[in-house]
Design a protein around this motif. Structure first.
Motif, PDB file in Angstrom:
ATOM      1  N   TYR A   6     -11.124  -2.638 -16.962  1.00 26.70           N
ATOM      2  CA  TYR A   6     -10.143  -3.286 -16.101  1.00 26.70           C
ATOM      3  C   TYR A   6      -9.515  -2.289 -15.120  1.00 26.70           C
ATOM      4  CZ  TYR A   6      -6.363  -6.048 -14.325  1.00 26.70           C
ATOM      5  OH  TYR A   6      -5.530  -6.715 -13.461  1.00 26.70           O
TER       6      TYR A   6
ATOM      7  N   HIS B  67       1.915 -10.389  -5.419  1.00 28.23           N
ATOM      8  CA  HIS B  67       1.015 -11.365  -4.789  1.00 28.23           C
ATOM      9  C   HIS B  67      -0.430 -11.074  -5.173  1.00 28.23           C
ATOM     10  CE1 HIS B  67       3.901 -12.219  -1.181  1.00 28.23           C
ATOM     11  NE2 HIS B  67       4.423 -12.489  -2.344  1.00 28.23           N
TER      12      HIS B  67
ATOM     13  N   TYR C  96      -7.447  -3.709   1.975  1.00 25.24           N
ATOM     14  CA  TYR C  96      -6.160  -4.363   1.714  1.00 25.24           C
ATOM     15  C   TYR C  96      -5.637  -5.080   2.957  1.00 25.24           C
ATOM     16  CZ  TYR C  96      -6.031  -2.284  -2.876  1.00 25.24           C
ATOM     17  OH  TYR C  96      -6.311  -1.971  -4.184  1.00 25.24           O
TER      18      TYR C  96
ATOM     19  N   GLY D 184       1.195  -4.390  -7.734  1.00 28.38           N
ATOM     20  CA  GLY D 184      -0.095  -4.584  -7.054  1.00 28.38           C
ATOM     21  C   GLY D 184       0.091  -4.452  -5.551  1.00 28.38           C
TER      22      GLY D 184
ATOM     23  N   ASP E  95      -1.045   1.063 -14.685  1.00 25.00           N
ATOM     24  CA  ASP E  95      -1.165  -0.335 -15.083  1.00 25.00           C
ATOM     25  C   ASP E  95       0.237  -0.829 -15.437  1.00 25.00           C
ATOM     26  OD1 ASP E  95      -1.485  -2.708 -16.459  1.00 25.00           O
ATOM     27  OD2 ASP E  95      -3.317  -2.073 -17.474  1.00 25.00           O
ATOM     28  N   PHE E  96       0.752  -1.746 -14.642  1.00 21.12           N
ATOM     29  CA  PHE E  96       2.118  -2.248 -14.847  1.00 21.12           C
ATOM     30  C   PHE E  96       2.338  -2.679 -16.298  1.00 21.12           C
ATOM     31  CE2 PHE E  96       4.802  -6.145 -15.013  1.00 21.12           C
ATOM     32  CZ  PHE E  96       6.016  -5.553 -14.749  1.00 21.12           C
TER      33      PHE E  96
ATOM     34  N   ASP F 114       0.657   0.331  -8.262  1.00 17.83           N
ATOM     35  CA  ASP F 114      -0.711  -0.178  -8.259  1.00 17.83           C
ATOM     36  C   ASP F 114      -1.557   0.655  -9.214  1.00 17.83           C
ATOM     37  OD1 ASP F 114      -2.233  -2.252  -6.149  1.00 17.83           O
ATOM     38  OD2 ASP F 114      -3.558  -0.911  -7.286  1.00 17.83           O
TER      39      ASP F 114
HETATM   40  C1  LIG Z   1      -6.287  -8.838  -5.224  1.00 17.93           C
HETATM   41  S1  LIG Z   1      -5.415  -7.339  -4.929  1.00 17.93           S
HETATM   42  C2  LIG Z   1      -3.937  -7.961  -4.095  1.00 17.93           C
HETATM   43  C3  LIG Z   1      -3.319  -6.912  -3.201  1.00 17.93           C
HETATM   44  C4  LIG Z   1      -2.059  -7.387  -2.453  1.00 17.93           C
HETATM   45  N1  LIG Z   1      -0.961  -7.627  -3.366  1.00 17.93           N
HETATM   46  C5  LIG Z   1      -2.342  -8.620  -1.630  1.00 17.93           C
HETATM   47  O1  LIG Z   1      -1.838  -9.717  -1.966  1.00 17.93           O
HETATM   48  O2  LIG Z   1      -3.064  -8.521  -0.625  1.00 17.93           O
HETATM   49  C6  LIG Z   1      -4.785  -6.965  -6.529  1.00 17.93           C
HETATM   50  C7  LIG Z   1      -4.087  -5.600  -6.588  1.00 17.93           C
HETATM   51  O3  LIG Z   1      -3.360  -5.502  -7.804  1.00 17.93           O
HETATM   52  C8  LIG Z   1      -3.642  -4.267  -8.433  1.00 17.93           C
HETATM   53  N2  LIG Z   1      -3.504  -4.485  -9.889  1.00 17.93           N
HETATM   54  C9  LIG Z   1      -4.220  -5.346 -10.652  1.00 17.93           C
HETATM   55  N3  LIG Z   1      -3.807  -5.316 -11.919  1.00 17.93           N
HETATM   56  C10 LIG Z   1      -2.794  -4.419 -11.965  1.00 17.93           C
HETATM   57  C11 LIG Z   1      -1.965  -3.935 -13.009  1.00 17.93           C
HETATM   58  N4  LIG Z   1      -2.102  -4.385 -14.274  1.00 17.93           N
HETATM   59  N5  LIG Z   1      -1.027  -3.000 -12.717  1.00 17.93           N
HETATM   60  C12 LIG Z   1      -0.891  -2.530 -11.446  1.00 17.93           C
HETATM   61  N6  LIG Z   1      -1.661  -2.950 -10.418  1.00 17.93           N
HETATM   62  C13 LIG Z   1      -2.599  -3.885 -10.666  1.00 17.93           C
HETATM   63  C14 LIG Z   1      -5.049  -3.917  -7.975  1.00 17.93           C
HETATM   64  O4  LIG Z   1      -5.335  -2.552  -8.046  1.00 17.93           O
HETATM   65  C15 LIG Z   1      -5.063  -4.431  -6.537  1.00 17.93           C
HETATM   66  O5  LIG Z   1      -4.613  -3.454  -5.643  1.00 17.93           O
END
Ligand SMILES: C[S@@+](CC[C@H](N)C(=O)[O-])C[C@H]1O[C@@H](n2cnc3c(N)ncnc32)[C@H](O)[C@@H]1O
Length: 223
Positions: free
Chosen positions: A24, A127, A36, A67, A111-112, A90
């Motif tokens: 993951y 988002h 992005y 994220g 990882d949040f 992120d």
């Molecule tokens: C689909 S992208 C969305 C990016 C942005 N928020 C947007 O809406 O355009 C998902 C983002 O969330 C981050 N992400 C996913 N799971 C995460 C977690 N558990 N903790 C921190 N970041 C996470 C990913 O690395 C990625 O940059």
């Protein structure tokens, strides 16, 4: 890194994926700001709606974005975000490296769901992340715990008021889930996390795509 360096890195990653599978979060490692920005440009309706929401909140000083990717929000809308103490989190190292090199806001890589955060934030927003995570209820509970006043959580992957459980589909290649949220599960989790019925709402949210409606979870602990 030069083109050759990037090619070698991509090749090594593809071998590793074929040999061991990926875990993951890895799918976002190495993603650049173009990726992005492209993503951001596919959600203009959602972004405008969020910016209006943000404008309506007069009692917000600290903000956490979960994220944040390559920091499109705080960089593109710097004039709005510099009124707040903004922190972006992120899991992608490359995205956070880009943020740190292009902005003076606060950015954390991790990882949040696993990070230990000592602070609470007036507003937490996220988002396009909740529908990918491996434990949706835990993700939500942690947001409730770490939010002082408000949270705004958007899944762009669908809206269904019929599901008993989250419909979680594992995408093997990307090692992420593509989930449709169960409103019942979201409701029960928010109540279990200590919120009262009047402190949150779960609504369909219009997206830029004609065929898709998202799910918007809004939390207001000040009520
Ligand atoms: C689909 S992208 C969305 C990016 C942005 N928020 C947007 O809406 O355009 C998902 C983002 O969330 C981050 N992400 C996913 N799971 C995460 C977690 N558990 N903790 C921190 N970041 C996470 C990913 O690395 C990625 O940059």
């Amino acid at each position: 890194m030069g083109d050759l360096g990037q090619k070698i890195k991509n090749y090594t990653r593809s071998i590793k994926r074929r040999t061991f599978g990926i875990s993951y979060g890895e799918t976002w490692q190495g993603r650049n700001n173009k990726f992005y920005e492209r993503l951001h440009s596919t959600g203009l309706i959602e972004h405008q709606k969020f910016l209006s929401y943000l404008k309506s909140k007069q009692d917000v000083k600290t903000i956490l974005e979960i994220g944040c990717g390559a920091g499109v929000y705080p960089i593109k809308y710097k004039d709005i975000f510099e009124k707040f103490e903004y922190t972006g989190i992120d899991i992608s190292k490359s995205a956070i490296e880009y943020c740190k090199n292009h902005s003076n806001f606060n950015f954390l890589c991790g990882d949040f769901q696993k990070m230990i955060l000592s602070e609470k934030y007036d507003l937490i927003f996220s988002h396009g992340v909740i529908h990918h995570v491996y434990d949706i209820n835990e993700f939500l509970s942690k947001i409730v715990e770490k939010s002082e006043k408000y949270a705004y959580i958007l899944s762009s992957l669908g809206y269904s008021d019929e599901l008993e459980d989250h419909e979680m589909e594992w995408a093997e290649k990307e090692a992420v889930y593509n989930s449709i949220l169960s409103l019942k599960q979201v409701n029960d989790t928010l109540i279990k996390s200590g919120l009262k019925e009047n402190q949150f709402s779960i609504n369909p949210s219009e997206t830029d795509s004609e065929n898709s409606t998202g799910t918007l979870i809004e939390i207001n602990k000040t009520l």
